[in-house]
Design a protein around this motif. Structure first.
Motif, short mmCIF file in Angstrom:
data_model
loop_
_atom_site.label_atom_id
_atom_site.label_comp_id
_atom_site.label_asym_id
_atom_site.label_seq_id
_atom_site.Cartn_x
_atom_site.Cartn_y
_atom_site.Cartn_z
N ALA A 67 -8.52 11.56 -11.04
CA ALA A 67 -9.00 10.77 -10.07
C ALA A 67 -8.98 11.32 -8.81
N GLY A 68 -7.62 11.74 -8.43
CA GLY A 68 -7.59 12.55 -7.28
C GLY A 68 -7.96 13.69 -6.93
N VAL A 69 -8.11 14.17 -5.60
CA VAL A 69 -8.55 15.71 -5.70
C VAL A 69 -7.40 16.48 -4.74
N ILE A 94 -8.74 -0.38 -15.66
CA ILE A 94 -7.33 0.16 -16.40
C ILE A 94 -6.44 0.20 -15.26
N MET A 95 -6.58 0.61 -14.09
CA MET A 95 -5.63 0.71 -12.96
C MET A 95 -5.18 -0.85 -12.67
N ALA A 96 -6.35 -1.73 -12.52
CA ALA A 96 -5.95 -2.84 -11.97
C ALA A 96 -4.90 -3.70 -12.84
N GLY A 139 -4.81 1.00 0.72
CA GLY A 139 -6.14 1.92 0.50
C GLY A 139 -6.99 0.89 -0.52
N VAL A 140 -7.86 0.04 0.25
CA VAL A 140 -8.66 -0.64 -0.33
C VAL A 140 -9.86 -0.06 -0.81
N GLY A 141 -9.76 0.99 -1.54
CA GLY A 141 -10.73 1.67 -2.17
C GLY A 141 -11.56 1.12 -3.13
N ASN A 142 -12.12 2.28 -4.14
CA ASN A 142 -12.51 1.75 -5.68
C ASN A 142 -11.51 1.21 -6.42
N LEU A 143 -10.23 1.68 -6.33
CA LEU A 143 -9.15 1.19 -7.16
C LEU A 143 -8.38 -0.04 -6.65
N TRP A 161 -4.42 -2.80 3.50
CA TRP A 161 -4.41 -1.72 4.92
C TRP A 161 -5.32 -0.69 4.49
N ASN A 162 -5.96 -0.30 5.34
CA ASN A 162 -7.05 0.58 4.90
C ASN A 162 -7.45 1.53 6.49
N ARG A 163 -8.16 2.56 6.13
CA ARG A 163 -8.55 3.28 7.35
C ARG A 163 -9.83 2.60 8.09
N ASP A 199 -2.93 13.15 6.21
CA ASP A 199 -2.63 11.98 6.72
C ASP A 199 -1.50 10.86 5.98
N THR A 200 -1.72 11.04 4.90
CA THR A 200 -1.16 10.18 4.09
C THR A 200 0.21 10.63 3.26
N ASP A 201 0.36 11.82 3.53
CA ASP A 201 1.60 12.62 2.83
C ASP A 201 2.78 12.06 3.65
N ASN A 220 4.18 2.15 -6.76
CA ASN A 220 3.50 3.38 -6.39
C ASN A 220 2.53 4.24 -7.44
N VAL A 221 1.22 3.73 -7.23
CA VAL A 221 0.28 4.34 -8.15
C VAL A 221 -0.54 5.40 -7.74
N GLY A 222 -0.27 5.73 -6.12
CA GLY A 222 -1.18 6.83 -5.47
C GLY A 222 -0.74 8.09 -6.16
#
Ligand code: NDP
Length: 308
Positions: A67-69, A94-96, A139-143, A161-163, A199-201, A220-222
């Motif tokens: 899912a991540g790149v 599934i993540m939710a 991170g209010v994205g897809n997940l 909280w989001n960009r 930016d998020t590291d 933490n699921v990121g």
């Protein structure tokens, strides 16, 4: 036209079957049997080879098998090749589910009760109503959005909280670095669902963890690298944080002597919060095949400048 499978060999047959059920157009080849490299238009990989452009002159798309790149070196990918994430709604569901589990575990003090159980202590704590518990998602994205949607019916006070400004069901969205500390200050339970980028590291370091209310919980699921592990351990040991549910770590699995294994205030799972779902992922591939033909924009394309 063929897709070269370079991901986990154990799953190759499932991908082959699922692809052949949905489309007859794509020939499935499995690394290292690449055949004529000029016939490879698509690659499905966890992390691709270097020198792709030279090896596969007609490559158009790389499908990321996770899912991540963050495991890809985006700068080294040829400019004309799109990188695409195989995320779909089933993966978000599934993540939710996992986030719901983590939030409820922290909300109902399950880590403390497990510790009590092990030491033979019977010590009820006051019950806090969900409506009194503030849950914030980074991170209010897809997940992130799917997790918020699942949490809302339970009555938690929600925020994100989001960009960029996003809709947060029943709550508010804090935007950008300027509002990060304020956001953290009102999270009794913080859920990290950000992608890992420069930016998020390390974004959850000692200073940021110190912004959380005393006794707050972290999920933490990121990615592991979002959290500075020693800062988290210090905050847990000092009781500034009440507990952490960790699905991801910088080192997976952690070394045998890592304190995360036995820490009474850490609930650890082996990077299983969610995963690419083959049927949904194949639907993305098939959708993009159709879009290519119709010269429409592809779906789930990674923005190389943003890094996700
Ligand atoms: P998306 O790309 O859909 O969403 C990412 C969100 O994060 C976007 O809303 C984006 O904002 C926001 N964001 C990115 N960078 C910043 C920043 N610097 N500051 C504030 N907000 C930012 O990704 P997904 O929701 O699909 O996935 C998120 C991550 O979850 C993945 O990258 C992966 O690392 C992790 N993951 C973990 C799994 C596990 O099993 N533990 C499984 C699946 C995924 P904007 O909309 O403004 O661009």
């Amino acid at each position: 036209m063929c897709i070269l499978y370079m991901a986990d060999p154990a799953d190759a047959e499932k991908w082959r079957d699922s692809l052949s059920t949905l489309t007859a157009e794509l020939e499935f080849r499995q690394w290292p049997d690449i055949g004529n490299p000029a016939e490879v238009h698509y690659i499905l990989a966890w992390e691709p080879l270097t020198n792709l452009a030279e090896q596969f002159s007609n490559l158009r798309i790389i499908y990321a098998a996770g899912a991540g790149v963050d495991q890809f070196d985006l700068a080294s990918l040829p400019g004309h090749v799109s990188l695409i994430r195989l995320v779909d709604s089933s993966m978000a569901d599934i993540m939710a589910e996992y986030v719901l589990f983590g939030v409820i575990a922290l909300h109902r003090d399950i880590l403390a009760y497990q510790e009590d159980q092990r030491s033979g202590r019977w010590h009820p704590k006051p019950i806090v109503r969900a409506s009194q518990r503030r849950v914030g998602v980074m991170g209010v994205g897809n997940l992130g959005r799917a997790a918020l949607d699942r949490l809302q019916p339970l009555g938690f006070q929600l925020s994100g909280w989001n960009r960029s400004l996003k809709d947060v069901p029943g709550g508010s969205c804090y935007v950008g670095r300027d509002q990060l500390d304020e956001f953290l200050g009102q999270c009794d339970i913080l859920v990290n669902m950000l992608p890992l980028t420069p930016d998020t590291d390390g974004i959850l370091n000692a200073a940021r963890l110190a912004c959380l209310p005393r006794g707050a919980g972290l999920i933490n699921v990121g990615r592991g690298a979002h959290v500075i592990e020693r800062d988290l351990l210090e905050a847990l040991d000092e009781g500034r944080l009440g507990g952490a549910v960790l699905d991801v770590l910088v080192q997976e699995p952690p070394s045998q002597d890592s304190p995360v294994w036995k820490h009474p205030r850490i609930l650890l799972t082996p990077h299983v919060a969610s995963d690419v779902q083959i049927s949904g992922a194949v639907a993305v591939i098939v959708e993009n095949l159709a879009r290519e033909k119709e010269r429409k924009p592809l779906v789930n394309v990674v923005d190389r400048l943003k890094g996700y």
